[in-house]
Write a protein that holds these residues in place. Structure first.
Motif, PDB file in Angstrom:
ATOM      1  N   UNK A   5       0.867  -1.173   0.000  1.00  9.73           N
ATOM      2  CA  UNK A   5       0.000   0.000   0.000  1.00  9.73           C
ATOM      3  C   UNK A   5       0.903   1.221   0.000  1.00  9.73           C
ATOM      4  N   UNK A   6       0.729   2.098  -0.975  1.00  4.08           N
ATOM      5  CA  UNK A   6       1.543   3.321  -1.032  1.00  4.08           C
ATOM      6  C   UNK A   6       0.626   4.512  -0.817  1.00  4.08           C
ATOM      7  N   UNK A   7       0.866   5.214   0.300  1.00  2.09           N
ATOM      8  CA  UNK A   7      -0.007   6.311   0.715  1.00  2.09           C
ATOM      9  C   UNK A   7       0.722   7.636   0.521  1.00  2.09           C
ATOM     10  N   UNK A   8       0.259   8.412  -0.464  1.00  2.00           N
ATOM     11  CA  UNK A   8       0.887   9.684  -0.789  1.00  2.00           C
ATOM     12  C   UNK A   8       1.603   9.596  -2.118  1.00  2.00           C
ATOM     13  N   UNK A   9       0.998  10.149  -3.159  1.00  2.00           N
ATOM     14  CA  UNK A   9       1.517  10.003  -4.523  1.00  2.00           C
ATOM     15  C   UNK A   9       1.811  11.371  -5.138  1.00  2.00           C
ATOM     16  N   UNK A  10       2.594  12.151  -4.416  1.00  2.00           N
ATOM     17  CA  UNK A  10       2.980  13.461  -4.895  1.00  2.00           C
ATOM     18  C   UNK A  10       4.238  13.405  -5.741  1.00  2.00           C
ATOM     19  N   UNK A  30      -2.911   5.302  -2.735  1.00  2.00           N
ATOM     20  CA  UNK A  30      -3.981   6.227  -2.332  1.00  2.00           C
ATOM     21  C   UNK A  30      -3.418   7.624  -2.210  1.00  2.00           C
ATOM     22  N   UNK A  31      -4.162   8.591  -2.740  1.00  6.47           N
ATOM     23  CA  UNK A  31      -3.811   9.995  -2.601  1.00  6.47           C
ATOM     24  C   UNK A  31      -5.093  10.789  -2.420  1.00  6.47           C
ATOM     25  N   UNK A  32      -5.021  11.847  -1.605  1.00  5.54           N
ATOM     26  CA  UNK A  32      -6.224  12.647  -1.369  1.00  5.54           C
ATOM     27  C   UNK A  32      -6.725  13.287  -2.664  1.00  5.54           C
ATOM     28  N   UNK A  33      -5.806  13.562  -3.601  1.00  4.36           N
ATOM     29  CA  UNK A  33      -6.203  14.036  -4.932  1.00  4.36           C
ATOM     30  C   UNK A  33      -6.197  12.827  -5.864  1.00  4.36           C
ATOM     31  N   UNK A  34      -7.375  12.293  -6.209  1.00  2.00           N
ATOM     32  CA  UNK A  34      -7.433  10.998  -6.901  1.00  2.00           C
ATOM     33  C   UNK A  34      -6.671  10.942  -8.215  1.00  2.00           C
ATOM     34  N   UNK A  35      -6.602  12.073  -8.970  1.00  2.00           N
ATOM     35  CA  UNK A  35      -5.947  11.974 -10.274  1.00  2.00           C
ATOM     36  C   UNK A  35      -4.444  11.736 -10.165  1.00  2.00           C
ATOM     37  N   UNK A  36      -3.867  11.893  -8.960  1.00  2.00           N
ATOM     38  CA  UNK A  36      -2.443  11.622  -8.769  1.00  2.00           C
ATOM     39  C   UNK A  36      -2.121  10.129  -8.870  1.00  2.00           C
ATOM     40  N   UNK A  37      -3.155   9.295  -8.876  1.00  2.00           N
ATOM     41  CA  UNK A  37      -2.923   7.849  -8.987  1.00  2.00           C
ATOM     42  C   UNK A  37      -2.680   7.405 -10.430  1.00  2.00           C
ATOM     43  N   UNK A  38      -2.877   8.294 -11.406  1.00  2.08           N
ATOM     44  CA  UNK A  38      -2.826   7.892 -12.816  1.00  2.08           C
ATOM     45  C   UNK A  38      -1.492   7.261 -13.226  1.00  2.08           C
ATOM     46  N   UNK A  39      -0.324   7.828 -12.869  1.00  4.80           N
ATOM     47  CA  UNK A  39       0.932   7.177 -13.274  1.00  4.80           C
ATOM     48  C   UNK A  39       1.083   5.771 -12.703  1.00  4.80           C
ATOM     49  N   UNK A  40       0.645   5.570 -11.455  1.00 12.32           N
ATOM     50  CA  UNK A  40       0.732   4.236 -10.854  1.00 12.32           C
ATOM     51  C   UNK A  40      -0.158   3.254 -11.599  1.00 12.32           C
ATOM     52  N   UNK A  41      -1.364   3.676 -11.923  1.00  8.66           N
ATOM     53  CA  UNK A  41      -2.284   2.800 -12.660  1.00  8.66           C
ATOM     54  C   UNK A  41      -1.696   2.446 -14.024  1.00  8.66           C
ATOM     55  N   UNK A  57      -4.932  -6.173   3.184  1.00 10.41           N
ATOM     56  CA  UNK A  57      -4.186  -7.258   2.567  1.00 10.41           C
ATOM     57  C   UNK A  57      -2.743  -6.948   2.240  1.00 10.41           C
ATOM     58  N   UNK A  58      -2.265  -5.756   2.599  1.00  7.10           N
ATOM     59  CA  UNK A  58      -0.893  -5.372   2.250  1.00  7.10           C
ATOM     60  C   UNK A  58       0.117  -5.997   3.210  1.00  7.10           C
ATOM     61  N   UNK A  59       1.252  -6.413   2.674  1.00  7.79           N
ATOM     62  CA  UNK A  59       2.378  -6.863   3.494  1.00  7.79           C
ATOM     63  C   UNK A  59       3.199  -5.681   3.984  1.00  7.79           C
ATOM     64  N   UNK A  60       3.251  -4.626   3.155  1.00  8.92           N
ATOM     65  CA  UNK A  60       4.036  -3.425   3.443  1.00  8.92           C
ATOM     66  C   UNK A  60       3.161  -2.207   3.221  1.00  8.92           C
ATOM     67  N   UNK A  61       3.236  -1.257   4.138  1.00  9.78           N
ATOM     68  CA  UNK A  61       2.584   0.035   3.964  1.00  9.78           C
ATOM     69  C   UNK A  61       3.674   1.087   3.847  1.00  9.78           C
ATOM     70  N   UNK A  62       3.717   1.786   2.714  1.00 10.36           N
ATOM     71  CA  UNK A  62       4.676   2.862   2.489  1.00 10.36           C
ATOM     72  C   UNK A  62       3.944   4.195   2.589  1.00 10.36           C
ATOM     73  N   UNK A  63       4.565   5.138   3.276  1.00  8.01           N
ATOM     74  CA  UNK A  63       3.950   6.452   3.492  1.00  8.01           C
ATOM     75  C   UNK A  63       4.892   7.531   2.970  1.00  8.01           C
ATOM     76  N   UNK A  64       4.366   8.464   2.175  1.00  9.86           N
ATOM     77  CA  UNK A  64       5.151   9.606   1.708  1.00  9.86           C
ATOM     78  C   UNK A  64       4.230  10.827   1.654  1.00  9.86           C
ATOM     79  N   UNK A  65       4.112  11.489   2.795  1.00 11.62           N
ATOM     80  CA  UNK A  65       3.245  12.656   2.920  1.00 11.62           C
ATOM     81  C   UNK A  65       4.063  13.817   3.488  1.00 11.62           C
ATOM     82  N   UNK A  66       3.511  15.056   3.475  1.00  6.58           N
ATOM     83  CA  UNK A  66       4.370  16.221   3.705  1.00  6.58           C
ATOM     84  C   UNK A  66       4.927  16.430   5.104  1.00  6.58           C
ATOM     85  N   UNK A  67       4.165  16.145   6.179  1.00  9.71           N
ATOM     86  CA  UNK A  67       4.599  16.644   7.487  1.00  9.71           C
ATOM     87  C   UNK A  67       4.110  15.721   8.605  1.00  9.71           C
TER      88      UNK A  67
END
Length: 291
Positions: A5-10, A30-41, A57-67
Motif C-alpha cells: 500500500x503506497x499512501x501519498x503520490x505526490x 492512495x492519494x487525497x487528490x485521486x488523479x495523482x494515482x494515474x501514473x501508478x495505474x 491485505x498489504x504486506x508493506x505500507x509505504x507512506x510519503x506525505x508532507x509533514x
C-alpha cells in the motif's frame, strides 16, 4: 513479490510507487487528490479509494506525505493504518518529519503488532524518478533487512542509521547541509553576475574543484536560468529547517547557520515563493540585494 500500500503520490511518492509496480510488486496507491494515482495505474498498480482500501491485505505500507500531522493522521485517524493493517505488517515512512513524533508513532504501531521503519529520502524528484535516492533508515535491524530489497528498488544508497527516529535525525542533518549549500550557491551566483562573469563557465570550473557538490550540479543551472519548477518545494524545506532548529535546541546544540538559513527560507515563504523549487532561495537573496 510483495503486496504494497503506497499512501501519498505526490512529486516523490508517485515515481517511487511506479518503480515498485514496475518491479513486479502488487501496489495499491492512495492519494487525497485521486488523479495523482494515474501514473501508478499506468504502471500496473491500482488506485485505492481510501487508506483502508489500500492497506487491506498489504504486506508493506509505504507512506510519503508532507509533514508530521499528515503521518499521524494516516496512521491514527479512523480507518487509518493502525485500524486497517494486519499484525506483522511492515510500515515504512518515507516522509520527513520530527524525530520525536516518529518515536511516538513507532511505539503506537508496535503496540498494534506492526513493524515500523522511518526511512526518509534524499535526492529530490530527480532521484525519485531515477531510483537513485539516498535512504536513511531507523528501526529494528531485522525489519531493515526484510525491507532492504524494496528500499534498493528505490534508492542507490540504503543505510541503517540506528533505532526509530534515527532516520529522521539524519534527514534533518541532510536538510541543513543542503540548505546551507543552496544559500551559498545563490550568493556566489549573484556575486558572479554582479561582476559580469560568464556564469556558465564559472559554474563549470567551480564544480571541478572543492566547491563542487551535488547541489551545484543539480541546482546551479536552475538558478542561472531562473527555472524554479518544483523538484523540492521551498515550503517543505522551510518545514525541515524548523525540525532542525527545534531538535538542535532540545539537544542543546548551537546551530547558527541553521538559524540563519531557516530565516531565509521563512522569508521566501512569506514572499510567496513556497511553491517553487528550493533553488528559488536565490530570489530571496536577490531581493535582499535590491536586484
Amino acid at each position: 513479490m510483495t503486496t504494497i500500500a503506497f499512501l501519498g503520490l505526490g512529486i516523490m511518492g508517485s515515481p517511487m510507487a511506479v518503480h515498485l509496480a514496475e518491479a513486479g510488486h502488487t501496489v495499491a496507491g492512495y492519494n487525497r487528490t485521486p488523479d495523482k494515482t494515474a501514473p501508478l495505474v499506468a504502471a500496473g498498480g491500482r488506485a485505492a479509494t481510501s487508506v483502508a482500501d489500500a492497506v487491506h491485505g498489504a504486506d508493506v505500507v509505504a507512506i510519503m506525505v508532507p509533514d508530521s500531522p499528515d503521518v499521524r493522521a494516516v496512521l491514527t485517524d479512523p480507518g487509518g493504518v493502525l485500524d486497517s493493517a494486519a499484525p506483522g505488517t511492515l510500515v515504512t515512512d518515507f516522509s520527513s518529519i520530527r524525530p520525536d513524533v516518529t518515536v511516538e508513532l513507532a511505539g503506537l504501531a508496535r503496540e498494534q503488532g506492526l513493524r515500523y521503519l522511518d526511512a526518509p529520502v534524499s535526492g529530490g524528484e530527480a532521484g525519485a524518478k531515477a531510483a537513485t535516492l539516498s535512504i536513511m533508515v531507523g528501526g529494528d535491524g531485522a525489519d531493515v533487512a526484510s525491507a532492504r530489497p524494496l528500499l534498493e528498488t528505490l534508492g542507490r544508497t540504503v543505510v541503517h542509521v540506528g533505532p526509530s527516529g534515527s532516520g529522521q535525525t539524519v534527514k534533518a542533518a541532510n536538510q541543513l547541509v543542503v540548505a546551507g549549500n543552496i544559500a551559498l550557491l545563490a550568493e556566489a551566483l549573484l556575486f558572479l553576475e554582479a561582476h559580469g562573469v560568464d556564469t556558465t563557465a564559472a559554474l563549470e570550473v567551480l564544480g571541478g574543484g572543492l566547491a563542487g557538490s551535488a547541489v551545484l550540479v543539480q541546482k546551479g543551472e536552475k538558478m542561472r536560468t531562473r527555472s524554479f519548477d518544483p523538484g523540492f518545494r521551498i515550503a517543505l524545506h522551510h518545514k525541515d529547517l524548523g525540525i532542525v532548529v527545534d531538535a538542535a535546541r532540545a539537544a542543546g546544540v548551537v546551530t547558527p547557520v541553521a538559524a540563519l538559513v531557516a530565516q531565509l527560507m521563512a522569508s521566501a515563504v512569506a514572499a510567496g515563493d513556497g511553491g517553487l523549487d528550493h533553488s528559488a532561495l536565490l530570489r530571496t537573496l536577490e531581493r535582499l540585494s535590491g536586484r
